[in-house]
Design a protein around this motif. Structure first.
Motif, PDB file in Angstrom:
ATOM      1  N   MET B   1       0.853  -1.206   0.000  1.00  0.00           N
ATOM      2  CA  MET B   1       0.000   0.000   0.000  1.00  0.00           C
ATOM      3  C   MET B   1       0.882   1.246   0.000  1.00  0.00           C
ATOM      4  O   MET B   1       1.801   1.364   0.787  1.00  0.00           O
ATOM      5  CB  MET B   1      -0.875   0.029   1.263  1.00  0.00           C
ATOM      6  CG  MET B   1      -1.920  -1.041   1.319  1.00  0.00           C
ATOM      7  SD  MET B   1      -3.452  -0.578   0.542  1.00  0.00           S
ATOM      8  CE  MET B   1      -3.947   0.857   1.485  1.00  0.00           C
ATOM      9  N   THR B   2       0.567   2.137  -0.857  1.00  0.00           N
ATOM     10  CA  THR B   2       1.331   3.369  -0.895  1.00  0.00           C
ATOM     11  C   THR B   2       0.617   4.488  -0.159  1.00  0.00           C
ATOM     12  O   THR B   2       1.169   5.538   0.064  1.00  0.00           O
ATOM     13  CB  THR B   2       1.542   3.818  -2.344  1.00  0.00           C
ATOM     14  OG1 THR B   2       0.258   3.907  -2.966  1.00  0.00           O
ATOM     15  CG2 THR B   2       2.407   2.852  -3.100  1.00  0.00           C
ATOM     16  N   ARG B   3      -0.621   4.220   0.178  1.00  0.00           N
ATOM     17  CA  ARG B   3      -1.378   5.280   0.852  1.00  0.00           C
ATOM     18  C   ARG B   3      -1.764   4.826   2.249  1.00  0.00           C
ATOM     19  O   ARG B   3      -1.843   3.647   2.525  1.00  0.00           O
ATOM     20  CB  ARG B   3      -2.656   5.608   0.066  1.00  0.00           C
ATOM     21  CG  ARG B   3      -2.392   6.169  -1.287  1.00  0.00           C
ATOM     22  CD  ARG B   3      -3.562   5.921  -2.194  1.00  0.00           C
ATOM     23  NE  ARG B   3      -3.723   4.503  -2.426  1.00  0.00           N
ATOM     24  CZ  ARG B   3      -4.874   3.877  -2.358  1.00  0.00           C
ATOM     25  NH1 ARG B   3      -5.951   4.515  -2.036  1.00  0.00           N
ATOM     26  NH2 ARG B   3      -4.952   2.594  -2.597  1.00  0.00           N
ATOM     27  N   ALA B   5      -4.704   4.956   5.162  1.00  0.00           N
ATOM     28  CA  ALA B   5      -6.126   5.231   5.339  1.00  0.00           C
ATOM     29  C   ALA B   5      -6.290   6.438   6.259  1.00  0.00           C
ATOM     30  O   ALA B   5      -5.448   6.680   7.124  1.00  0.00           O
ATOM     31  CB  ALA B   5      -6.813   4.024   5.946  1.00  0.00           C
ATOM     32  N   PRO B   6      -7.358   7.214   6.065  1.00  0.00           N
ATOM     33  CA  PRO B   6      -7.576   8.371   6.925  1.00  0.00           C
ATOM     34  C   PRO B   6      -7.584   7.969   8.393  1.00  0.00           C
ATOM     35  O   PRO B   6      -8.137   6.930   8.754  1.00  0.00           O
ATOM     36  CB  PRO B   6      -8.971   8.854   6.499  1.00  0.00           C
ATOM     37  CG  PRO B   6      -9.142   8.355   5.113  1.00  0.00           C
ATOM     38  CD  PRO B   6      -8.376   7.077   5.043  1.00  0.00           C
ATOM     39  N   ASP B 633       2.365  16.003  -4.860  1.00  0.00           N
ATOM     40  CA  ASP B 633       2.297  14.881  -5.794  1.00  0.00           C
ATOM     41  C   ASP B 633       2.184  15.455  -7.215  1.00  0.00           C
ATOM     42  O   ASP B 633       1.173  16.065  -7.553  1.00  0.00           O
ATOM     43  CB  ASP B 633       1.056  14.035  -5.457  1.00  0.00           C
ATOM     44  CG  ASP B 633       0.902  12.832  -6.378  1.00  0.00           C
ATOM     45  OD1 ASP B 633       1.488  12.845  -7.482  1.00  0.00           O
ATOM     46  OD2 ASP B 633       0.186  11.895  -5.998  1.00  0.00           O
ATOM     47  N   VAL B 700      -6.330  14.438   9.543  1.00  0.00           N
ATOM     48  CA  VAL B 700      -5.553  13.848   8.441  1.00  0.00           C
ATOM     49  C   VAL B 700      -4.791  14.937   7.677  1.00  0.00           C
ATOM     50  O   VAL B 700      -3.689  14.694   7.183  1.00  0.00           O
ATOM     51  CB  VAL B 700      -6.481  13.073   7.484  1.00  0.00           C
ATOM     52  CG1 VAL B 700      -5.696  12.491   6.321  1.00  0.00           C
ATOM     53  CG2 VAL B 700      -7.207  11.971   8.230  1.00  0.00           C
TER      54      VAL B 700
END
Lengths: 307, 776
Positions: B1-3, B5-6, B633, B700
């Motif tokens: 996973m590159t992200r 989760a909130p 990004d 976040v």
């Protein structure tokens, strides 16, 4: 019927009986996370509600060797918590990023499909997973592919305000006499060549999806070629969208970033991005970025080595 | 996973550090991280906020609000609504008490109002009201609205009984219509200085209309007893609110009493003063029905009638020498007041004018500002009135100027900083205490330490930025007119009740007051009960809980009372124990002498009441130097504020933990201003007036790593050296982030919020506003 009613039927059969007699008047409430805000702001009139959230047959997850069957009133939270859904990592990672805890606790998988709201993350995920939707009525039961629910839908839905192009209710090919009973996700014949991924962009955490892209791929035995691919999209069109042109372009190509980027460049042929919250140009650009990354990640997870 | 989760950002860390300049006497109370007095009720959810309150036999109000931005009401027929079961009264706009005319000035303006036995009935009855409105050409652009020929929203400076109105003389011939307020000022010779400068840099900046988005929606309960109006609602500036409401409703000031709910709601300026379509409407319906009337804003009305931060347009022209010395600054600002004034157009403009001169040496300066009525939703107070917007423009501009001159932005700022004791160039005397140099040095040291070893991957753009900010404490005048009084009563059981003008809006003022009493008197903070004194009390206060004055001025009054109480108490005890006052030591509620140790309650036979007073003879400026690191990004334009250091001069931290909380809150607000929020409107109709569509920052969006550096410059005029914090800590946040984004992408977003979309197109070298078409 009286002027207003809110019922909790005990069984699917009872729901079907009500729908058979009063389908023009009643509205099915599952988790209410898309519907109730629309009722509150006056977009939808809800005089006769049939709440299916307490029907045991609709709130179960079952698993066999061939498939996982998720009842339509199963909440996102329950899918996340169930051991029976752990064979679909893409489903879990998409759900984990949906809205906030309240939405995940109340929102249901069937409610999402029935609303057709194209910004919902679950629709492209179920498309990528080749899910079948089981729809019932007093006349019997039919099974359709997820994308078939939206592909040719033309139902006019009266909407207002800035939401009208995609947030709210979208056309769905489900008759007012029908109810979604379950979603069947086939077990993946995991020969170690399958990979999947879902990712999205929001303006802020928990906010509406601006663009969401899911991918599932199967690689060749040598893992250097894409045998088949599914690319599902959230929030890029009037309804839940797939990307057949990109999928076709990906089939048979070597697992290189160059080929993936080239295929994704054709995304514009598959979608007509909407302009709510961001411009259509931006939405398309982000969809391309996310699609490249999602496909690359799916390939990597399938054991492919990106060149 | 590159992200991630909130909400699962495990790497986030917050640290605060504090190097005390001058420690106060080592008594318990002041200078320690005492637990908040309201923490249990808020954490457990038992706190009763404004919208939780209901009173017996109360009617519920609903307001029919305009869907068109500009028009004249010809007829309003409430007959059918009045006839609905459960409806007790329905009033057209003209039947409401006070200064309501027949003109509709913004979407959400009031057309009629209904009071009914329950809320649903009241809302259903609105559908029965028929009205006819003649639509007028609206105007939404403030720069257009001020010109000759523009549709008239209000005559210039209308008398709507707002406070702080002052005579204006408009010297700009192009500024003709819809003028809410106007300021022009100059010193030196700007034209000459610009002509002879080595570099002249000119740029425009705009800041968006944004909403406070307080969690608790506006709610008030109005009731009348004979000719006395009582309104229960959260208002920070109660004294002036009572005066404004009295004037607006055409009753005596003394006939209006405002009380706050058991737990006041948050404000951030959004609850400082009354709102045109809120308290007066409830008061009118209550008068008409003879019963208490409760009016609560639905969430979308918060965006329409709950006031917003003034949208502003700035033009800055700065002259500098080759070696980075500022020789001239020319500033022009147009602020959008919207459909009704809130009395703070004046403050937006004066802060825009004065704050740069509290920070930098600017020998030649010219300023012109105008606040303008439009048919947009009304603007009002919002944390850092005008200074948040102005600091964004100025600190963004300074960054550009430094780049033009080829200097490091930090060195450029240091070169032009006003020094402690140096006269301000507008003749307002010297800055007494300025911790800005220490803010810069410590902030930079910390920032470099935590960002030094950072590596970035090839598919992300990393940028770093710094910004300074300053704001004064209190009303800003420092002329002795702003006063506050506090009454302390010690009971025979040793507990103390403090009656003050404070309103605990979440900023922690009740806790601070209890700490001050504890510190001065020698009782535990838990033995101090803090209350708001009623309007009828013979105690004076000018402005209540606004303008970062609670700790500084109300706290000053409490301290004054505390020293009196301590002195009287010691006298009584020494008499009772037949010893010298010098031999009496009181600590944690216990009396110690050479001969004995007893509790206060054993000795005190009669309660003691004293009154303390503080006046603001100064308006000390607080300073901050904030540092941001962002990661952009390149594929989406998404901005992640990865690291933030807020180094803030607070004078003295009476409660360091709550100071840290204020700084964290400022960073959250600033992140929101920099990259998230904007209330967009199409022909005056807000497009995103719901929390689903309007972006607010959550944890976040907070920096992954946030460090708060508390600088203490020991302000001479404040209690224990303290000065204001709430407002001054916000302005530097957004420009620091904006400057970091500029550093990352090589282009400047001059119109926050720097949403991912704006950054994406700016990064691609395209001008977002001009070249990217927005689909119809």
């Amino acid at each position: 019927m009286s002027d207003q009613s809110y019922r909790f039927p005990d069984s699917i059969e009872e729901v079907k009986r009500i729908l058979d007699r009063h389908n023009d008047e009643v509205t099915i409430v599952s988790g209410g996370q898309t519907l109730l805000p629309l009722v509150r702001d006056g977009t939808v009139e809800l005089d006769h509600a049939v709440d299916i959230s307490r029907i045991p047959a609709l709130t179960r997850i079952e698993r066999t060797a061939e498939k996982t069957v998720i009842g339509s009133a199963v909440t996102y939270r329950d899918i996340l918590a169930s051991e029976k859904s752990d064979r679909h990592p893409m489903l879990l990672e998409a759900i984990d990023g949906i809205g906030d805890r309240q939405v995940r606790s109340l929102g249901t998988i069937g409610g999402a499909l029935a609303s057709g709201e194209p910004a919902l993350d679950i629709i492209p995920v179920l498309y990528c997973l080749d899910a079948t939707v089981v729809i019932g009525s007093s006349d019997g039961t039919r099974r359709v592919d997820v994308d078939a629910l939206y592909r040719n839908a033309t139902k006019e839905t009266e909407l207002r305000g800035p939401r009208e192009d995609y947030i709210g209710l979208a056309p769905v090919e489900i008759d007012a006499s029908e109810i979604i009973e379950a979603i069947e996700i086939p077990a993946i014949d995991d020969d170690g060549h399958h990979g999947e991924d879902y990712r999205k962009q929001t303006n802020v955490a928990g906010g509406w999806t601006i663009s969401g892209v899911g991918t599932s791929v199967s690689l060749s035995a040598t893992r250097d070629r894409i045998d088949s691919a599914r690319v599902g999209l959230a929030a890029v069109g009037q309804t839940g969208a797939s990307a057949p042109t990109v999928e076709t372009a990906l089939e048979g190509t070597p697992t290189t970033m160059q080929e993936i980027t080239k295929s994704v460049e054709q995304l514009g042929a598959d979608i007509e991005p909407t302009t709510t919250l961001v411009t259509s140009q931006y939405r398309l650009q982000v969809a391309k970025t996310l699609a490249s990354r999602s496909i690359a990640e799916a390939v990597t997870r399938a054991g492919g080595e990106l060149e | 996973m590159t992200r991630e989760a909130p909400g699962t950002d495990s790497s986030r860390s917050i640290q605060a550090s504090r190097e005390t300049a001058e420690q106060p006497p080592s008594k318990r109370g002041v200078g320690t991280a005492t637990k908040r007095t309201d923490i249990a009720s808020k954490v457990r959810g038992t706190a009763i906020y404004g919208s939780d309150v209901s009173r017996p036999s109360t009617l519920h109000a609903a307001v029919l609000r305009a869907e068109t931005p500009h028009g004249t009401l010809r007829t309003v027929d409430t007959t059918a609504a009045t006839d609905c079961d459960g409806v007790v009264a329905a009033c057209s706009r003209s039947e409401l008490r006070g200064f309501f005319d027949d003109r509709i000035r913004h979407v959400g303006d009031v057309i009629a109002a209904v009071a009914a036995t329950d809320r649903e009935t009241a809302y259903r009855a609105l559908e029965e009201i028929e009205y006819d409105v003649i639509e007028h050409e609206p105007v939404f652009d403030a720069a257009t609205a001020v010109q000759a020929g523009a549709p008239i929203v209000h005559e210039n400076q209308p008398d709507l009984k707002q406070h702080r109105q002052h005579p204006i003389e408009v010297t700009n011939e192009e500024y003709v219509n819809n003028i809410d307020d106007y300021h022009a000022y100059q010193h030196g010779d700007v034209d000459e200085a610009l002509n002879t400068a080595d570099h002249v840099i000119e740029r425009s900046y705009t800041t968006p209309r944004v909403s406070h988005c307080n969690l608790d929606t506006h709610c008030c309960i109005a009731s009348w007893t004979d000719d006395q109006l009582h309104v229960e609602t959260t208002l920070g500036n109660i004294t002036q609110a009572q005066e404004e409401l009295g004037d607006f409703l055409e009753i005596d000031h003394d006939s209006v009493e405002i009380t706050v709910p058991p737990t006041p709601s948050s404000s951030f300026g959004g609850r400082s003063l009354p709102k045109f379509t809120f308290e007066p409407v409830a008061a009118s319906l209550s008068e008409r029905t003879g019963r208490p009337v409760r009016l609560e804003f639905p969430r979308d009305v918060e965006f329409l009638a709950g006031e917003t931060r003034h949208k502003t347009e700035w033009e800055l022209t700065m002259g500098v020498t080759d070696d980075g010395e500022i020789t001239a600054l020319q500033t022009s600002v147009i602020a959008d007041t919207g459909g009704y004034p809130n009395g703070v157009g004046h403050i937006v403009l004066s802060n825009g004018r004065d704050r740069p001169l509290d920070m930098y040496r600017i020998p030649n300066y010219e300023y012109e500002g105008v606040s303008v009525f439009t048919n947009n939703v009304p603007a009002g107070e919002y944390r850092g009135i005008g200074v948040t917007q102005g600091t964004f423009a100025l600190e963004s501009h300074i960054d550009e100027v430094a780049r033009t001159v080829g200097m490091d932005p930090l060195t450029f700022r240091s070169r032009n900083l006003l020094e402690e004791g140096e006269d301000r160039s507008n003749g307002r005397g010297p800055i007494d205490t300025s911790g800005v140099t220490e803010c810069l040095e410590r902030g930079q040291r910390t920032f470099e330490r935590i960002t030094d070893d950072r590596s970035s991957s090839s598919n992300e753009l990393v940028g770093r930025g710094v910004a300074l900010g300053t704001h004064t404490t209190g009303s800003g005048a420092g002329d002795g007119r702003d006063v506050s009084e506090a009454e302390l009563t010690m009971r025979t059981d040793g507990t103390v009740t403090a009656k003050t003008a404070g309103v605990e809006l979440g900023q922690g003022s009740d806790t601070v007051m209890s700490q001050i009493v504890a510190h001065e008197v020698g009782v535990p903070p838990e033995a101090v009960r803090v209350e708001r004194f009623p309007a009828s009390a013979a105690l004076d206060d000018s402005l209540g809980a606004v303008a970062s004055r609670s700790t500084y001025l109300i706290g000053g009054a409490v301290r004054d009372a505390g020293t009196q109480l301590s002195s009287t108490l010691v006298d009584r005890i020494s008499t009772a124990l037949d010893c010298s006052p010098a031999d009496v030591r009181i600590d944690d509620g216990t009396v110690h002498t050479d001969r004995s140790t007893v509790s206060i309650s054993d000795l005190l036979e009669e309660e003691i009441t004293v009154v303390g007073r503080a006046t603001a003879d100064d308006a000390p400026a607080s300073y901050g130097a904030h540092f941001a690191e962002v990661v952009v990004d390149p594929g989406t334009g998404h901005v992640d504020v990865r690291t933030f250091v807020a180094a803030q001069d607070v004078g003295f931290a009476i409660n360091p933990k709550m100071v840290e909380g204020q700084l964290e809150g400022a960073v959250l607000h600033g992140v929101e201003f920099a990259i998230c929020s904007e209330l967009r409107a199409d022909n005056g109709i807000p497009e995103n007036s719901s929390l689903a569509d309007y972006s607010v920052a959550s944890p976040v969006e907070m920096p992954n790593q946030l460090e708060c550096e508390i600088i203490e410059s020991a302000e001479r005029s404040g209690p224990y050296g303290a000065k204001g914090l709430g407002t001054p800590s916000l302005p530097p946040v957004a420009p620091a982030i904006g400057n970091a984004i500029r550093d990352a992408i090589g282009n400047r977003i001059t119109n926050p919020p720097a949403t991912a979309e704006r950054v994406f197109f700016a990064m691609a070298g395209r001008d977002f506003d001009e070249e990217v078409p927005v689909d119809e």
